[in-house]
Design an enzyme around this catalytic site. Sequence first.
Site, short mmCIF file in Angstrom:
data_model
loop_
_atom_site.label_atom_id
_atom_site.label_comp_id
_atom_site.label_asym_id
_atom_site.label_seq_id
_atom_site.Cartn_x
_atom_site.Cartn_y
_atom_site.Cartn_z
N GLY A 168 0.88 -1.08 0.38
CA GLY A 168 0.03 0.02 -0.08
C GLY A 168 0.89 1.16 -0.13
O GLY A 168 2.14 1.21 0.40
N CYS A 169 0.22 2.31 -0.50
CA CYS A 169 1.10 3.48 -0.51
C CYS A 169 1.63 4.21 0.78
O CYS A 169 2.77 4.37 1.19
CB CYS A 169 0.25 4.71 -1.04
SG CYS A 169 -1.33 4.86 -0.75
N TYR A 170 0.51 4.29 1.70
CA TYR A 170 1.14 4.60 3.03
C TYR A 170 1.82 3.65 3.69
O TYR A 170 2.99 4.15 4.13
CB TYR A 170 -0.23 4.60 4.09
CG TYR A 170 -1.12 5.83 3.99
CD1 TYR A 170 -0.51 7.05 4.15
CD2 TYR A 170 -2.53 5.64 3.71
CE1 TYR A 170 -1.46 8.40 4.06
CE2 TYR A 170 -3.24 6.81 3.38
CZ TYR A 170 -3.06 8.11 3.82
OH TYR A 170 -3.61 9.28 3.53
N ALA A 171 1.78 2.38 3.61
CA ALA A 171 2.68 1.47 4.10
C ALA A 171 4.04 1.66 3.31
O ALA A 171 4.98 1.39 4.34
CB ALA A 171 2.38 0.04 3.80
N ALA A 221 5.61 4.42 2.03
CA ALA A 221 6.15 5.55 2.69
C ALA A 221 6.59 5.22 4.19
O ALA A 221 7.79 5.81 4.85
CB ALA A 221 5.44 6.65 2.56
#
Lengths: 343, 343, 343, 343
Positions: free
Chosen positions: C146-149, C151
Amino acid sequence: MKVSIVGATGYSGLELFRLLSTHREVEIAGLYSQSFKGENIGELYPYMQKIYNGDLRGFHAEKIMATSDCVFLATPSGVSKEIANPFIQANFPVIDLSGDFRLKNPKTYEKWYQKSAPKSEWLQQATYGLADLSPHYASHLIANPGCYATATLLGLAPLIQNDWVQPDSVIVDAKSGLSGAGKMNTKATHYVEANENMSVYKVNQHQHIPEVMQQLKIWNKKMQPIQFSTSLIPVTRGIMATIYAKPNKKITQQELFELYEFYYEKMAFIRVQPKNCFPDLRQVVGSNYCDIGLTYNEETGMIMIVSVIDNLLKGAAGQAVQNMNLFYQFNQSEGLRLSPVYL
Amino acid sequence: MKVSIVGATGYSGLELFRLLSTHREVEIAGLYSQSFKGENIGELYPYMQKIYNGDLRGFHAEKIMATSDCVFLATPSGVSKEIANPFIQANFPVIDLSGDFRLKNPKTYEKWYQKSAPKSEWLQQATYGLADLSPHYASHLIANPGCYATATLLGLAPLIQNDWVQPDSVIVDAKSGLSGAGKMNTKATHYVEANENMSVYKVNQHQHIPEVMQQLKIWNKKMQPIQFSTSLIPVTRGIMATIYAKPNKKITQQELFELYEFYYEKMAFIRVQPKNCFPDLRQVVGSNYCDIGLTYNEETGMIMIVSVIDNLLKGAAGQAVQNMNLFYQFNQSEGLRLSPVYL
Amino acid sequence: MKVSIVGATGYSGLELFRLLSTHREVEIAGLYSQSFKGENIGELYPYMQKIYNGDLRGFHAEKIMATSDCVFLATPSGVSKEIANPFIQANFPVIDLSGDFRLKNPKTYEKWYQKSAPKSEWLQQATYGLADLSPHYASHLIANPGCYATATLLGLAPLIQNDWVQPDSVIVDAKSGLSGAGKMNTKATHYVEANENMSVYKVNQHQHIPEVMQQLKIWNKKMQPIQFSTSLIPVTRGIMATIYAKPNKKITQQELFELYEFYYEKMAFIRVQPKNCFPDLRQVVGSNYCDIGLTYNEETGMIMIVSVIDNLLKGAAGQAVQNMNLFYQFNQSEGLRLSPVYL
Amino acid sequence: MKVSIVGATGYSGLELFRLLSTHREVEIAGLYSQSFKGENIGELYPYMQKIYNGDLRGFHAEKIMATSDCVFLATPSGVSKEIANPFIQANFPVIDLSGDFRLKNPKTYEKWYQKSAPKSEWLQQATYGLADLSPHYASHLIANPGCYATATLLGLAPLIQNDWVQPDSVIVDAKSGLSGAGKMNTKATHYVEANENMSVYKVNQHQHIPEVMQQLKIWNKKMQPIQFSTSLIPVTRGIMATIYAKPNKKITQQELFELYEFYYEKMAFIRVQPKNCFPDLRQVVGSNYCDIGLTYNEETGMIMIVSVIDNLLKGAAGQAVQNMNLFYQFNQSEGLRLSPVYL
């Protein structure tokens, strides 16, 4: 082939670097910047870390000619004419992104730029590089067109060249993003001023007007002065030129559409929109495309053309690279196969 | 005096509430919303906490007439005509913000709105409330003008009423913020679609065109259809109408300026800009002003007018309150002494 | 090599297309979209005119396997698990951009995604493709993080793997642009709602939390639940994860900096910022970079890490292409040599 | 009562004018601006046409004291202390919006502001006017709190005063719109730089940190230095302070909520959000409200508070007017009954 960029830290210079660094036929020999000479570009622009590690150099014409085969001047109007001398003397290829070599008439330059004109012979010698419509490049000095001028001329070319419009009826209502205003910190470019705002500026006074008129008159001697309004909208990139004109004969929507379709059919970077469709700004941003939508209103007898470009690409660095490709007879799309960054 | 708002949760309804809650002559009797009846407005719109604690009510004409002296219909076109019946029958004052009662000709309504028209007698009876130019209110049914129409008509009034322009030369290039597109969740209003973008829509097809034409022809029978382009720019609020027209006689910049200065001198909400100054969008946002800048280009023979308003205030709720003030002979600025939120 | 994209009209699918169309090792065999099957992509997305002329096809696993060597599932969580079956059975390479195959524990999936879990053996089999830190790919099923994960994990990896922090002290305050919310038209993504706004959502409830925790515990068994806040800021692209943690021993600013410098020195897509410099969001937008800035505050005893990525590239399509490159042992930067679009 | 504004052309000065011009108890005696003395404010700021016709005056303490009863200094830090002397000597009421009189310790001032401190006795004498929590005004010199400090202190007050948190656990992750950076034209405030971006700045170095610490220690001697991060998000107005802290005892979500509900129940300008709701930025913009949302995460043992204000109103001009109201014992809401401009 090796190229150098002068004015590498301005918006156009940075975009030139981005395009040329993926170009398969060229290598970047040096980045020049008077204001930041000696500084590391990755420190100055952190987004360039691990991409370019060289330092910025102070301008030095001989060094540029010794190490490269072509130079891009991404310098402001007024500066290019001061530094171009040694290159022109040496017949060294120059692609200039400023307004200094676009106009043929020195007096016109002086009127619109409020500066003393470059030597008249240089002005005569320069090629006005409206890339999609300029297949032959006789000169080593290429004047890259202005951003507003590019959107306007590509939007008008089929109509004017084919003498379809009343010569005193053309109105251009053009809108530009803030990168068009350059990187100077001014009141107009302050975020609080520009955000959630739209402002009209330099109405009938924009310095791109004379190059548009010069080209329109080459295409069609009858052309009269056009109404030209420029404005800022709160986006970073993009120009939308909305053009109105009255036909000088009876036309139909279909005929108008076919005129453009046929004219631009084989041009890789011009995309005429389907009937009744107008391009939005973002569908070209990040690319070298110019997208054109059009309609003829039978009730009002008015033609409307919407022409959109990315001001930093087709309106500056992209067209400059295309000019280089054409000059050196590379594939004209080399370095420019950029899909728009639609989202 | 007591007023009710129907359609209180739309953008215009919310703005009406904001204005009326500071109005010294009125008290808000009730907020009506069919979609959110029974809900607490502070829970629905947290910004309203501690400001309004009442619940939203389902529409009920009799209850409204029993508890208030005047009703605002901030309902969509097509809805107003369905719910206005009992008020009109009872001669109860209605200020309608939709397009339903603006046009005199039922066929024109049906053509542009693609809906069956309201009763013809209602259309005849309604006052088209272009507040700054409508000193007399004969009817209890006031049709509040459209946002684009307001900016355009205020920009054109002096020229058209004084018969200064060629009747087939008028072009309106209008730009609107996204609140003009309403609160429906659509592709066009998605942030990723609208942000960093500008798009042209409903060219020559916008439903505000017929009310503009109807009014222009009242002012000057010679008027021909105008070219009318509408577009979205990435701001929340504001309309800029850029208007081009050719004079029908020899004029000067100074005469044009004096025409407008004199015409609007005493009007509290219209501010003609100093010579060679054009208003930017934000200088009216948050207020009921319409600011107008103008120029005459001697070289092209073209007049250019820039007219800016806040689409939700002067273009909707603000003008509606002004209409109420005029109808009830309150001070026309009551509830509208809003300094623009310039930053 | 030939690849197909399923879910080609979502944001990640469109970006995958953009990247893969410049990739020298692959050819795009087909674009699949259930919602738009049969439609021409250039008509649907005018920015794609003259770039891709094929039609969108309805999903068909056998056709995909017959015509391509690898498939990207750019489909929503809950959809991927429904359509992945034939590919997994056939041991056909799948790179899945949804959350369906990221978690090992079916119960965790069911808790956070509120859907029935994929087969447990598939979950065990899938590789969690945090590309920069995953040199070995044992499986044909790659779960793109995932994108948040992404970063967050790239920001925390050196600290957690080296056991430098108190295991219950980690706080992540993450901000995302609107493209992260997907292309559904919702109240949250309406321009008028998102513009000039910032909002906190899914606090401690975001579905990327369990994949972060799963990975952190693989790196360091002591890790306790982290505080994880997610919010929307008014930009189209980009994630900034600001991370706070307390060290479990005495450290200095210099040691912290060296830890990261050393750890990421040779990784092409991770750029640790110079001392006392924090990345801004735009310096990675348009690229596959993750830029990381850090500081240790001696007065408060707090480490602060700022990690920025383009959510659609490093946080989705870019990392997916990088995973493909690693899986097929291409140069990991192929198709990803994108300079950030800084302006 | 008559008031004057010094520094009337800065953002806070313009907002002060906007608020005070609708205040029923005061009249504006004069607007002072050193940089624009003699200029007409309507020419300088066209949005002020027909609203204020006076000219801007050069600073003149005696003239101010002769014509008004109270002065607002909307001047930058470092300037206020230079011009405040005659007012303080004369015991003339001063409400200062700069940082010059907020700190009690001259050395702290010199460390954080890098300027020589005002006279120590003036610092002792000044009231730190955190308006909602400061019922008594002993002094004629009121130091209006900083914008970040206001959002942070109102968010933390109930927790700190009631000694609920571990004194070394407080982290503030604050975000501000660009108007917080002032009207200077800098690289950071250039539209192209700030748009579509988010940047962290002055981490642990912001000059509002010492006034926050000073106040927290007054409330609770045990307090240790807090982690304080400041950042810019692309909006014009608004501050969101996200605050994390660990409780020093066993608490529940419900107890936390009740602590805040009870503490702020009667305060007109503080709105504690319903359980599980967090305020978004825009729900206070255009108003003097501070909205506070909160949660306790039982899994991580972390309290999270989100506090939002309009930085130019509650964080500057609004609170300054509230301080004037309290000092003169007017209704504290006079001039501040502003509904947020939610759309």
